[in-house]
Design a protein around this motif. Structure first.
Motif, mmCIF file in Angstrom:
data_model
loop_
_atom_site.group_PDB
_atom_site.id
_atom_site.type_symbol
_atom_site.label_atom_id
_atom_site.label_comp_id
_atom_site.label_asym_id
_atom_site.label_seq_id
_atom_site.Cartn_x
_atom_site.Cartn_y
_atom_site.Cartn_z
ATOM 1 N N ARG A 38 -7.007 -85.898 -51.184
ATOM 2 C CA ARG A 38 -7.541 -84.630 -51.704
ATOM 3 C C ARG A 38 -7.495 -83.544 -50.634
ATOM 4 O O ARG A 38 -7.056 -82.421 -50.903
ATOM 5 C CB ARG A 38 -8.974 -84.854 -52.168
ATOM 6 N N GLU A 39 -7.919 -83.880 -49.416
ATOM 7 C CA GLU A 39 -7.899 -82.895 -48.336
ATOM 8 C C GLU A 39 -6.474 -82.460 -48.022
ATOM 9 O O GLU A 39 -6.215 -81.276 -47.792
ATOM 10 C CB GLU A 39 -8.592 -83.453 -47.101
ATOM 11 N N ILE A 85 -5.349 -80.060 -50.726
ATOM 12 C CA ILE A 85 -5.990 -78.756 -50.570
ATOM 13 C C ILE A 85 -5.277 -77.966 -49.480
ATOM 14 O O ILE A 85 -4.969 -76.781 -49.655
ATOM 15 C CB ILE A 85 -7.497 -78.918 -50.265
ATOM 16 N N ARG A 86 -4.981 -78.606 -48.347
ATOM 17 C CA ARG A 86 -4.266 -77.919 -47.272
ATOM 18 C C ARG A 86 -2.870 -77.495 -47.729
ATOM 19 O O ARG A 86 -2.410 -76.387 -47.420
ATOM 20 C CB ARG A 86 -4.172 -78.808 -46.031
ATOM 21 N N LYS A 97 -3.126 -74.439 -49.989
ATOM 22 C CA LYS A 97 -3.388 -73.239 -49.196
ATOM 23 C C LYS A 97 -2.118 -72.791 -48.482
ATOM 24 O O LYS A 97 -1.796 -71.605 -48.466
ATOM 25 C CB LYS A 97 -4.507 -73.509 -48.186
ATOM 26 N N HIS A 142 -8.564 -69.531 -52.032
ATOM 27 C CA HIS A 142 -9.683 -70.478 -51.990
ATOM 28 C C HIS A 142 -10.298 -70.630 -53.379
ATOM 29 O O HIS A 142 -10.641 -71.734 -53.787
ATOM 30 C CB HIS A 142 -10.742 -70.007 -51.000
ATOM 31 N N ILE A 184 -8.020 -72.788 -55.593
ATOM 32 C CA ILE A 184 -8.152 -74.210 -55.250
ATOM 33 C C ILE A 184 -9.492 -74.739 -55.746
ATOM 34 O O ILE A 184 -9.564 -75.817 -56.343
ATOM 35 C CB ILE A 184 -8.017 -74.416 -53.725
ATOM 36 N N THR A 195 -11.198 -78.197 -58.165
ATOM 37 C CA THR A 195 -11.958 -79.231 -57.459
ATOM 38 C C THR A 195 -13.439 -79.069 -57.756
ATOM 39 O O THR A 195 -13.848 -78.147 -58.454
ATOM 40 C CB THR A 195 -11.756 -79.128 -55.926
ATOM 41 N N HIS A 216 -15.483 -71.969 -53.502
ATOM 42 C CA HIS A 216 -14.427 -71.353 -52.697
ATOM 43 C C HIS A 216 -14.797 -71.361 -51.213
ATOM 44 O O HIS A 216 -13.939 -71.503 -50.364
ATOM 45 C CB HIS A 216 -14.095 -69.941 -53.199
ATOM 46 N N VAL A 241 -14.057 -74.815 -49.917
ATOM 47 C CA VAL A 241 -12.622 -74.982 -49.655
ATOM 48 C C VAL A 241 -12.293 -74.429 -48.276
ATOM 49 O O VAL A 241 -11.607 -75.071 -47.475
ATOM 50 C CB VAL A 241 -11.769 -74.288 -50.745
ATOM 51 N N ILE A 286 -10.875 -76.618 -45.101
ATOM 52 C CA ILE A 286 -9.617 -76.288 -44.428
ATOM 53 C C ILE A 286 -9.862 -76.076 -42.940
ATOM 54 O O ILE A 286 -9.129 -76.598 -42.102
ATOM 55 C CB ILE A 286 -8.952 -75.065 -45.083
#
Length: 78
Positions: free
Chosen positions: A33-34, A37-38, A41, A47, A50, A54, A58, A61, A65
């Motif tokens: 998941r991380e 997300i990266r 981005k 944010h 994303i 999830t 924001h 997020v 990051i």
């Protein structure tokens, strides 16, 4: 008849084994998941965009990051 103490110990051992497996799966999915997300981005997602996908806000997020990308380079290959 089964000894209640032994039966309880067996159930506890089974639950602890299942908990260990669930924890390993949780950590693997958290890392995935991380990473996603990266990547989002790095590809230009906001944010808020994303966060809408999830359970994070924001600001969450942004914190994730910053926490998981120490140099803040938004490298999608990470």
């Amino acid at each position: 008849m089964t000894d209640p103490i032994t039966a309880t110990a067996d159930r506890l051992a089974a639950v602890l084994d299942a908990l260990e497996q669930a924890d390993e799966q949780y950590h693997a999915w958290r890392e995935e998941r991380e990473s996603l997300i990266r990547q989002a981005k790095a590809l230009g997602a906001s944010h808020r965009g994303i966060a809408s996908r999830t359970s994070l806000s924001h600001t969450g997020v942004g914190r994730l990051i910053a926490r998981t990308t120490p140099d803040r380079s938004w490298d999608p290959t990470r």
